[in-house]
Enzyme design. Structure first.
Site, PDB file in Angstrom:
ATOM      1  N   ALA A  10       4.244 -20.975   5.565  1.00  0.00           N
ATOM      2  CA  ALA A  10       3.421 -20.046   5.781  1.00  0.00           C
ATOM      3  C   ALA A  10       2.100 -20.459   5.556  1.00  0.00           C
ATOM      4  O   ALA A  10       1.243 -20.222   6.443  1.00  0.00           O
ATOM      5  CB  ALA A  10       3.753 -18.833   4.931  1.00  0.00           C
ATOM      6  N   ALA A  11       1.665 -20.901   4.414  1.00  0.00           N
ATOM      7  CA  ALA A  11       0.264 -21.405   4.255  1.00  0.00           C
ATOM      8  C   ALA A  11      -0.182 -22.508   5.006  1.00  0.00           C
ATOM      9  O   ALA A  11      -1.306 -22.441   5.783  1.00  0.00           O
ATOM     10  CB  ALA A  11       0.094 -21.899   2.545  1.00  0.00           C
ATOM     11  N   CYS A  42      11.642 -14.826   4.037  1.00  0.00           N
ATOM     12  CA  CYS A  42      11.887 -13.584   3.361  1.00  0.00           C
ATOM     13  C   CYS A  42      13.023 -12.986   4.055  1.00  0.00           C
ATOM     14  O   CYS A  42      13.701 -11.935   3.634  1.00  0.00           O
ATOM     15  CB  CYS A  42      10.776 -12.723   3.330  1.00  0.00           C
ATOM     16  SG  CYS A  42       9.546 -13.800   2.246  1.00  0.00           S
ATOM     17  N   ASN A 304      -0.159 -16.635   3.284  1.00  0.00           N
ATOM     18  CA  ASN A 304      -0.742 -16.627   4.823  1.00  0.00           C
ATOM     19  C   ASN A 304      -2.154 -16.432   4.661  1.00  0.00           C
ATOM     20  O   ASN A 304      -2.979 -17.104   5.137  1.00  0.00           O
ATOM     21  CB  ASN A 304      -0.293 -15.440   5.300  1.00  0.00           C
ATOM     22  CG  ASN A 304       1.277 -15.663   6.001  1.00  0.00           C
ATOM     23  OD1 ASN A 304       1.219 -16.175   7.133  1.00  0.00           O
ATOM     24  ND2 ASN A 304       2.206 -15.656   5.333  1.00  0.00           N
ATOM     25  N   TRP A 433       1.702  17.172  -4.633  1.00  0.00           N
ATOM     26  CA  TRP A 433       1.161  15.942  -5.504  1.00  0.00           C
ATOM     27  C   TRP A 433       2.044  14.911  -5.271  1.00  0.00           C
ATOM     28  O   TRP A 433       3.209  15.028  -5.823  1.00  0.00           O
ATOM     29  CB  TRP A 433       1.278  16.656  -6.868  1.00  0.00           C
ATOM     30  CG  TRP A 433       0.443  17.704  -7.301  1.00  0.00           C
ATOM     31  CD1 TRP A 433       0.694  19.083  -7.353  1.00  0.00           C
ATOM     32  CD2 TRP A 433      -1.214  17.484  -7.766  1.00  0.00           C
ATOM     33  NE1 TRP A 433      -0.427  19.819  -7.652  1.00  0.00           N
ATOM     34  CE2 TRP A 433      -1.443  18.857  -7.872  1.00  0.00           C
ATOM     35  CE3 TRP A 433      -1.859  16.390  -7.782  1.00  0.00           C
ATOM     36  CZ2 TRP A 433      -2.759  18.930  -8.461  1.00  0.00           C
ATOM     37  CZ3 TRP A 433      -3.234  16.680  -8.223  1.00  0.00           C
ATOM     38  CH2 TRP A 433      -3.823  17.923  -8.657  1.00  0.00           C
TER      39      TRP A 433
END
Lengths: 447, 447
Positions: A10-11, A42, A304, A433
Site C-alpha cells: 500500500a504505502a 484486508c 496509503n 437522536w
C-alpha cells in the site's frame, strides 16, 4: 534523481505512483521481497470465505502494469537487507540469491509488518499458517482446498482472527480461538465486548482466552493437537494471528530512530531521522490526533495516505499529515464493530481524567421495522470536556457512524460541542437522536 | 411558575418533559390543537406502506401518560389563537368551542409548520389529502384502505413526496409526481439528482416537473382528473406535498420578530424578541453553522434539541445551541440520499467563492462482492479553503457517512483538514479511501 522504495504494498506503491505523476523523469525503483505488489490484504479473509474466488482477484494492479504504464521499475523477489546511509545505497539479494546494490537520492522504507510467531514448539509445522501477505493468503486457501478441514484453531483474537472466524464458518469449518491473556478485545468496553463474544458463540466459535498454547503437535492420523495447560484441541489446521510487529530492523540497523513498538519514527512529513530517508506504512509510526504523541497503529488508510505524502515531500511539494485517530472497523459475523480514538486506559496513560458512558439504543426510529440494538461507548475528559474516543457495536449502523466521532477527534471537539452536531435522521436509518448523540448527551451529564 | 407550551409535538413535548424533570413543581401546560401529542411524524410514510400496521404505532407516548407519570397538563384539541404579551396570557378555544385563557410566566411557541396548499381549483376536494400531522396520516391511510386505489398523483417532489412514492409502490399503487418548477431536487448536484430520477423511473414513478397543476376535478365515475397545461392525469387520490410553512402567525400577531420564510426568530437560547417567550421546532428559525446567518430548515432533531434547550433556559440552566448544518437523509426506493451544509448556490448567496467536485466511487472495497456505486458532491470555499457542504447518493453507505461531513462543518474545517480525517476502513464497508475522502482529495486540487 533516484527514488528507491523498499516494499511494494500500500504505502510503497502509492508513493511510487504519486512520485511518477509529480515528476515523470524521476527514476523510481521498488524493491519488493515477495512476488506481489499492490493488493488488498484486508480483503483476504473475505476471499478465503469463498472457494470459488481466485486469490488474485485481490491484486489491484500488477507489477508489469506499473512498469509499462507508469515507468516504475518494480524488482520483485528482491530482498533489501541493509541500508548504507553514508553511500546512500540499499543492498540485498535477488530471487536467485545474487546480491544487488541500489543507489538512492531519496529512500522510502515501506517494509510493512510481520506476524508475530509466539515461541511455541510446533509453530513452524506445515499446516500452521499465518495471514499477512498475499502469498500467505494463497498458501492458506490452497491448504483449505486441498484437504478435508473440519476444525481450525486460531491462535490470537485480534480483528484478523475474528474476520477469519467468519470466513471459515462460511466454508462450514468449526473454529476455536485461543490466546494467553484473558478477555476478548480487552481494550473494549466490557458491555460491548460481551456482545461480540455472544455473537461468536452464537456462531459456534470456541473462545479460549486466558490459555497459553504450550505446544502444537502433528497428530498421527493427520491434523494437529494444540495443547494448553488444561486443554487440548484437535484440529486440521492452525492459523497464527497473534499480532504483528513493524519490519523496522533494517531501519534500526541503519541508525534511524525508532519509536513505539520499534516502529520507524517519522515526522509529519514522513521523514525519518535521516534527511534522505522517509518511511510510510505499517513499519512507521504516526502522531495521534488526540494525544499528539507517537503511536504505532498500522492501518491501510494511513499507509496509503503516508505513501502519497512521502512522495509529495520527496518531490518538493510540502505535505504535512495531521496524524491519526486510530479509527477502525471490522465485521464479526453479523456485527459491525468500530472504534476511534482513545480507550479509557489509554486516556489515563496519556494524562487525561477520563469519564465514560455506555449506552444501548436502536439502529432505527421508534416503531420502524428491522431495528437492531446499537451499543455506544464514549470516553471524555473531565478536565477539558474533550471527546477522547468512541466505540460502537451493532448489527447495522456502526461502520460509517464512527466516522463522525473520528472527525470530532480531529477537530479536538468537546463532548458538549459534539453533542450539538446536526446529524442526519430518517426512520430507516436511525432514531431522531443519533446513537452517538444520545451517548454524548449522557456523557455530558457525567463530565 | 406557569410554563405554557403551544404545540405538543417534538419540540413542545421535549420541552415539557425536560422542564418537569428540572423543576418538578413547575406548572407545565401543553395546548395542543389536534388530539395527538408525541408521535413520530417522519415515520408516517413507512407506516402507510404497510396496511397491517396501525397508525397509532407511531405514538411514542400518549397524553394520559404525560399527565399521570410526569404531571404535565396536556390540553388536547385546544387551539391557541392569540398571545397577549402584556397580560401574559394565551387565549383560544377548546374542542367544544369554549374560549380559554392560560396565564403564563414563560411561554414556548412550538406550533410547528403546515402544508402549503397551492391555490388550485379542487385542492380542497375530499380525497385530496396532505400529510403533516398524525390525523392527516390516519385520514390518508383510511382513504387508501377503504377503496380501490390504482393511481395516486402527488403534487410536489420534496422528500415527503419521494418517501410516499415508495410507500405507495409498496402497496402496488402507481404514482405520478407533478410540480411547477423544472428539475427534480433542483438544489442537488445534477449528476446526483439524475440518479434519483433514474431510481424513481425504474420503479415506474411518473415525474412531471415543470408542469403547474391548473385544476383538480372529481371524475364522474369516482377518482380525480389532475389537469396541467398540456396534460391530464386520471387518478384515485391526490396527495399535496408542495412544501410547508411555519405556523408563526400567532407569534407575528403578538409582535414577535420573524425571520426567513416568516419563521419565529430566536436567539441561541431559543428566546424570541420577547424575554418571556421562547420558540422551538418547525415554527422557529436557527443559525446556520456555516454562514452564521438565520435559516429556516425544519427538521426533527433540531425540534427535539431546541425543545430541550428552551426548557433548560426557562429553568435557569443556560444552554446555547450552536446552530444547524441542515443535515438530512431520505430513502428513495433503494437509494440513500443525504446532504449537509450549503449547496453551491447557497454558498454563492452567502458570499463564499464556491468550488465543487462530484465523484463516483464504490460502496465497498476493491473486489468485495455486493458493492454499489456512491456519488459524492462536495462544496468548498476558494478563499478560505473551508468545507461548505456535501451531498451523497448511493444504494448503501450514505445515510451515516454524511455525518462525518456534518461534524466537519460544525468544526469549520477546511477541505484540506477534512481530507486528512482518519476514517474507518474494512472491505465490507467501503474502499480504503472513504468516498468522502476521495471527493475531498479531488476538491483540494481545484481549490
Amino acid at each position: 534523481m533516484d527514488f528507491v522504495i523498499i516494499g511494494g504494498d500500500a504505502a510503497g506503491m502509492s508513493a511510487a505512483s504519486r512520485a511518477k505523476r509529480h515528476q515523470p523523469n524521476l527514476r523510481v525503483t521498488v524493491l519488493e521481497m515477495t512476488r506481489d505488489v499492490s493488493y488488498s490484504a484486508c480483503g483476504m479473509p473475505y476471499n478465503i470465505a469463498d472457494p470459488q474466488r481466485d486469490m488474485d482477484d485481490l491484486v489491484v494492479r500488477e507489477a508489469a502494469v506499473f512498469e509499462k504504464k507508469q515507468g516504475i521499475r518494480v524488482r520483485l523477489r528482491h530482498e533489501a537487507r541493509r541500508i548504507d546511509p553514508e553511500s546512500r545505497r540499499v543492498e540485498g539479494v535477488d530471487a536467485d540469491g545474487r546480491p544487488f546494490s541500489s543507489p538512492y537520492d531519496r529512500l522510502l522504507i515501506a517494509t510493512g509488518a510481520s506476524p508475530i510467531l509466539p515461541k511455541i514448539p510446533g509453530i513452524k509445522l506445515p499446516g500452521v499458517l499465518v495471514l499477512k501477505n498475499l502469498e500467505d493468503g494463497r498458501r492458506l486457501k490452497h491448504y483449505l482446498s486441498g484437504r478435508k478441514i473440519g476444525r481450525v484453531v486460531i491462535i490470537g483474537m485480534g480483528y484478523i482472527a475474528l474476520e477469519m472466524c467468519e470466513a471459515l464458518a462460511a466454508r462450514g469449518i468449526a473454529v476455536d480461538m485461543i490466546k494467553p491473556r484473558p478477555g476478548l478485545l480487552p481494550w473494549m468496553d466490557s458491555e460491548l465486548s460481551a456482545r461480540v463474544r455472544a455473537e461468536l458463540e452464537a456462531h459456534g466459535v470456541g473462545i479460549h482466552d486466558g490459555r497459553a498454547v504450550e505446544n502444537i503437535t502433528a497428530a498421527p492420523g493427520g491434523g494437529f493437537k494444540v495443547g494448553a495447560a488444561d486443554m487440548t484441541i484437535s484440529c486440521d489446521m492452525v492459523i497464527v494471528a497473534a499480532g504483528i510487529s513493524p519490519n523496522s530492523r533494517i531501519a534500526a540497523d541503519a541508525g534511524l530512530e525508532t519509536g513505539p513498538m520499534g516502529a520507524v519514527s517519522v515526522d509529519a512529513t514522513l521523514r525519518t531521522s535521516n534527511p534522505y530517508i522517509y518511511s510510510a506504512g505499517d513499519c512507521a509510526d504516526a502522531f495521534h490526533v488526540v494525544t499528539g504523541k507517537r503511536v504505532w497503529i498500522p492501518l491501510a488508510l494511513r499507509a496509503n495516505r503516508a505513501g502519497w505524502a512521502a512522495a509529495d515531500n520527496i518531490c518538493g511539494i510540502e505535505t504535512r499529515l495531521s496524524g491519526i485517530a486510530g479509527t477502525a472497523v471490522f465485521k464479526v459475523f453479523d456485527l459491525e464493530v468500530a472504534c476511534t480514538g482513545l480507550t479509557q486506559n489509554e486516556a489515563t496513560t496519556a494524562g487525561f481524567l477520563p469519564e465514560t458512558v455506555t449506552i444501548k439504543t436502536r439502529s432505527r426510529a421508534h416503531a420502524h421495522p428491522g431495528s437492531a440494538s446499537i451499543h455506544v461507548h464514549l470516553v471524555g475528559d473531565r478536565e477539558t470536556g474533550r471527546l477522547l474516543g468512541a466505540q460502537m457495536v451493532g448489527r447495522e449502523g456502526c461502520a460509517h457512524r464512527i466516522n463522525a466521532a473520528a472527525v470530532a477527534l480531529h477537530a479536538h471537539m468537546t463532548v458538549a460541542d459534539f453533542s450539538q452536531s446536526d446529524l442526519a435522521y430518517a426512520p430507516p436509518f436511525g432514531p431522531v437522536w443519533d446513537p452517538l448523540l444520545t451517548a454524548a448527551n449522557q456523557l455530558l451529564k457525567k463530565l
